[in-house]
Scaffold this motif. Structure first.
Motif, PDB file in Angstrom:
ATOM      1  N   SER A 146      -6.766   4.085 -22.596  1.00  0.00           N
ATOM      2  CA  SER A 146      -7.058   4.732 -23.876  1.00  0.00           C
ATOM      3  C   SER A 146      -7.023   6.237 -23.852  1.00  0.00           C
ATOM      4  O   SER A 146      -6.973   6.873 -24.881  1.00  0.00           O
ATOM      5  CB  SER A 146      -8.398   4.330 -24.450  1.00  0.00           C
ATOM      6  N   LYS A 147      -6.993   6.815 -22.639  1.00  0.00           N
ATOM      7  CA  LYS A 147      -6.883   8.267 -22.514  1.00  0.00           C
ATOM      8  C   LYS A 147      -5.424   8.737 -22.503  1.00  0.00           C
ATOM      9  O   LYS A 147      -5.166   9.942 -22.554  1.00  0.00           O
ATOM     10  CB  LYS A 147      -7.584   8.739 -21.242  1.00  0.00           C
ATOM     11  N   LEU A 148      -4.489   7.801 -22.411  1.00  0.00           N
ATOM     12  CA  LEU A 148      -3.068   8.160 -22.431  1.00  0.00           C
ATOM     13  C   LEU A 148      -2.675   8.638 -23.815  1.00  0.00           C
ATOM     14  O   LEU A 148      -3.259   8.216 -24.814  1.00  0.00           O
ATOM     15  CB  LEU A 148      -2.221   6.943 -22.026  1.00  0.00           C
ATOM     16  N   PRO A 149      -1.650   9.510 -23.900  1.00  0.00           N
ATOM     17  CA  PRO A 149      -1.256  10.061 -25.195  1.00  0.00           C
ATOM     18  C   PRO A 149      -0.787   9.031 -26.221  1.00  0.00           C
ATOM     19  O   PRO A 149      -0.937   9.243 -27.406  1.00  0.00           O
ATOM     20  CB  PRO A 149      -0.117  11.030 -24.854  1.00  0.00           C
ATOM     21  N   ALA A 180       0.819  -1.225   0.000  1.00  0.00           N
ATOM     22  CA  ALA A 180       0.000   0.000   0.000  1.00  0.00           C
ATOM     23  C   ALA A 180       0.850   1.271   0.000  1.00  0.00           C
ATOM     24  O   ALA A 180       0.506   2.267   0.639  1.00  0.00           O
ATOM     25  CB  ALA A 180      -0.967  -0.001   1.181  1.00  0.00           C
ATOM     26  N   VAL A 181       1.958   1.233  -0.734  1.00  0.00           N
ATOM     27  CA  VAL A 181       2.820   2.412  -0.853  1.00  0.00           C
ATOM     28  C   VAL A 181       2.117   3.409  -1.776  1.00  0.00           C
ATOM     29  O   VAL A 181       1.685   3.036  -2.874  1.00  0.00           O
ATOM     30  CB  VAL A 181       4.209   2.024  -1.414  1.00  0.00           C
ATOM     31  N   PRO A 182       1.971   4.653  -1.354  1.00  0.00           N
ATOM     32  CA  PRO A 182       1.322   5.654  -2.204  1.00  0.00           C
ATOM     33  C   PRO A 182       2.087   5.863  -3.517  1.00  0.00           C
ATOM     34  O   PRO A 182       3.307   5.736  -3.564  1.00  0.00           O
ATOM     35  CB  PRO A 182       1.363   6.934  -1.362  1.00  0.00           C
ATOM     36  N   LYS A 183       1.326   6.179  -4.524  1.00  0.00           N
ATOM     37  CA  LYS A 183       1.880   6.383  -5.865  1.00  0.00           C
ATOM     38  C   LYS A 183       3.068   7.348  -5.846  1.00  0.00           C
ATOM     39  O   LYS A 183       4.095   7.091  -6.482  1.00  0.00           O
ATOM     40  CB  LYS A 183       0.762   6.902  -6.781  1.00  0.00           C
ATOM     41  N   ASP A 238       0.726  11.932 -13.687  1.00  0.00           N
ATOM     42  CA  ASP A 238      -0.449  12.786 -13.861  1.00  0.00           C
ATOM     43  C   ASP A 238      -1.650  12.068 -14.468  1.00  0.00           C
ATOM     44  O   ASP A 238      -2.466  12.693 -15.147  1.00  0.00           O
ATOM     45  CB  ASP A 238      -0.084  13.981 -14.753  1.00  0.00           C
ATOM     46  N   THR A 239      -1.748  10.759 -14.243  1.00  0.00           N
ATOM     47  CA  THR A 239      -2.869  10.040 -14.832  1.00  0.00           C
ATOM     48  C   THR A 239      -3.450   9.042 -13.845  1.00  0.00           C
ATOM     49  O   THR A 239      -2.799   8.665 -12.879  1.00  0.00           O
ATOM     50  CB  THR A 239      -2.421   9.292 -16.122  1.00  0.00           C
ATOM     51  N   ALA A 240      -4.665   8.609 -14.126  1.00  0.00           N
ATOM     52  CA  ALA A 240      -5.302   7.567 -13.317  1.00  0.00           C
ATOM     53  C   ALA A 240      -5.004   6.181 -13.881  1.00  0.00           C
ATOM     54  O   ALA A 240      -5.353   5.175 -13.287  1.00  0.00           O
ATOM     55  CB  ALA A 240      -6.811   7.796 -13.276  1.00  0.00           C
ATOM     56  N   ALA A 241      -4.350   6.132 -15.034  1.00  0.00           N
ATOM     57  CA  ALA A 241      -4.019   4.848 -15.658  1.00  0.00           C
ATOM     58  C   ALA A 241      -2.974   4.106 -14.830  1.00  0.00           C
ATOM     59  O   ALA A 241      -2.256   4.699 -14.019  1.00  0.00           O
ATOM     60  CB  ALA A 241      -3.501   5.076 -17.076  1.00  0.00           C
ATOM     61  N   ASP A 242      -2.902   2.808 -15.040  1.00  0.00           N
ATOM     62  CA  ASP A 242      -1.915   1.984 -14.344  1.00  0.00           C
ATOM     63  C   ASP A 242      -0.515   2.258 -14.879  1.00  0.00           C
ATOM     64  O   ASP A 242      -0.339   2.579 -16.059  1.00  0.00           O
ATOM     65  CB  ASP A 242      -2.227   0.499 -14.531  1.00  0.00           C
ATOM     66  N   PHE A 243       0.472   2.084 -13.998  1.00  0.00           N
ATOM     67  CA  PHE A 243       1.869   2.236 -14.411  1.00  0.00           C
ATOM     68  C   PHE A 243       2.207   1.298 -15.561  1.00  0.00           C
ATOM     69  O   PHE A 243       2.893   1.676 -16.504  1.00  0.00           O
ATOM     70  CB  PHE A 243       2.815   1.985 -13.232  1.00  0.00           C
TER      71      PHE A 243
END
Length: 131
Positions: free
Chosen positions: A123-126, A57-60, A93-98
């Motif tokens: 799909s929202k990633l550049p 549970a290490v923060p992003k 800066d995104t909610a997508a997974d690493f």
């Protein structure tokens, strides 16, 4: 050069098992004292991020800090550092997974214009398009 697996890297970073931490530290120290670098491939980085986030549970922000620290370490050689740097920059800066950020950055570096995905966040990633 010594390559290290996810479990060695995680033990070194989290230090939750003192005996394994010491073994990991000694392995790394031995390589560095011999003038060699420790190698960490992208699969290990991807697994490490997942383990730190899901198991510990290490923060992003702290995961980003830890991985950036590895990139900055003179004694550590990362596989394809520019791709990893780009993935971390995008992930910040995104909610997508690493993992998706790394896949997109890697595919772009290998010549893909975009990567198709059914994953709405990815799909929202550049570097992605919706499949």
């Amino acid at each position: 050069m010594l390559g290290i697996d996810t479990n060695v890297l995680v033990r070194f970073l989290v230090r939750d098992d003192e005996a394994q931490f010491e073994r990991a530290r000694k392995l790394i120290k031995h390589e560095v004292s011999a003038g060699r670098r420790v190698f960490v491939n992208q699969l290990v980085i991807m697994e490490t991020e997942w383990v730190l986030r899901s198991r510990y549970a290490v923060p992003k922000s702290q995961v980003i800090e830890a991985l950036s620290g590895l990139l900055d370490a003179a004694d550590v050689q990362m596989e394809d550092e520019p791709t990893l740097e780009q993935a971390l920059f995008t992930w910040k800066d995104t909610a997508a997974d690493f993992a998706d950020c790394l896949i997109g950055a890697k595919n772009r570096r290998l010549g893909c214009q975009v990567t198709a995905s059914f994953d709405a966040k990815a799909s929202k990633l550049p570097d992605f398009v919706a499949a």
